[in-house]
Design a protein around this motif. Sequence first.
Motif, PDB file in Angstrom:
ATOM      1  N   TYR A 230     -98.771  44.113 -16.112  1.00  0.00           N
ATOM      2  CA  TYR A 230     -98.127  44.250 -17.170  1.00  0.00           C
ATOM      3  C   TYR A 230     -98.088  45.357 -18.203  1.00  0.00           C
TER       4      TYR A 230
ATOM      5  N   ILE B  65     -94.055  45.150 -18.409  1.00  0.00           N
ATOM      6  CA  ILE B  65     -93.708  44.831 -19.580  1.00  0.00           C
ATOM      7  C   ILE B  65     -93.477  45.791 -20.491  1.00  0.00           C
TER       8      ILE B  65
ATOM      9  N   GLY C 181     -95.953  40.715 -24.285  1.00  0.00           N
ATOM     10  CA  GLY C 181     -96.256  39.757 -23.114  1.00  0.00           C
ATOM     11  C   GLY C 181     -96.809  38.453 -23.296  1.00  0.00           C
TER      12      GLY C 181
ATOM     13  N   TYR D  98     -89.767  38.382 -20.241  1.00  0.00           N
ATOM     14  CA  TYR D  98     -90.368  38.389 -18.573  1.00  0.00           C
ATOM     15  C   TYR D  98     -90.651  36.945 -18.384  1.00  0.00           C
TER      16      TYR D  98
ATOM     17  N   ASN E 255     -92.834  34.923 -15.371  1.00  0.00           N
ATOM     18  CA  ASN E 255     -93.789  35.111 -13.926  1.00  0.00           C
ATOM     19  C   ASN E 255     -93.143  34.462 -12.965  1.00  0.00           C
TER      20      ASN E 255
ATOM     21  N   GLU F 259     -99.691  39.481 -10.114  1.00  0.00           N
ATOM     22  CA  GLU F 259    -100.868  40.283 -10.508  1.00  0.00           C
ATOM     23  C   GLU F 259    -101.923  40.235  -9.385  1.00  0.00           C
TER      24      GLU F 259
END
Length: 251
Positions: free
Chosen positions: A36, A49, A88, A106, A108, A191
């Motif tokens: 991010y 991000i 974020g 954003y 996830n 991630e």
Amino acid sequence: MLKKALMCLGFLLMCMRPQSAIAESLDIYYFEYPPYYHQLANGQASGIIVDLARQVFAAAGVEPKFSFVPAKRILHEIQSGRPAASLGWFKTAEREQFAHFSLPIYVNRPVGVFFLRENEQRFRPYDTLEGLLQNGSFFFGRVQGFSEGALLDEMISKYQDKTVQVAADTIRLLKMLESRRFDFMLIPPEEVDVLLQAAQTSKDKFKLRAMNDIPQGNLRYIIYSKAVDPDLIRRIDQAIVTEIGMLPNGQ
């Protein structure tokens, strides 16, 4: 006289320029949390991000001034009374008491339970996070002060005696999981690869498993100190809608 008149005319024309042409600067704090946001070798901010935010800020006529700050210090800075923002973050009732939030920037993919592959047999009977926590034999590791989103935070709060709080970052958290200091952590799929690379460990050692009671991903927002001009926040929100669109509801 003519020279003086021309100088006055030039000054008046400068004053009449649209304000939108003048970029308004804003301090933006970020920390090491790939993919991010993270700091490149040249000191520049980068990440999924960060790139989205740059696009939004440009559309809003805002010049972001990125500063790399340890994660545990950022919320303190947001509460300090100076105009600043950070990227974020999850929106929580506690944070809304001292900060303003943008529209979501954003979303996830749904988080999953991340554990050592050698323990796959232990985890196999469980298809919900609640069931896993209720069992009582699993310890859950998380970064101290981080939110997993409102829905998961509420669930996890009932099992504090089975939660290991780590005053570090996700890289350290993964290292502790690898060292068997606890049984699992929560992580969204996007991630995983970056985190494993940063921790210099093998993907073959771990397994990510989706849970049926975690159907949605978390929304991430820009968090602002209350010293930031509400008109500026509204302008950035308009740019989010234009550049990214209205994101679907999540946690």
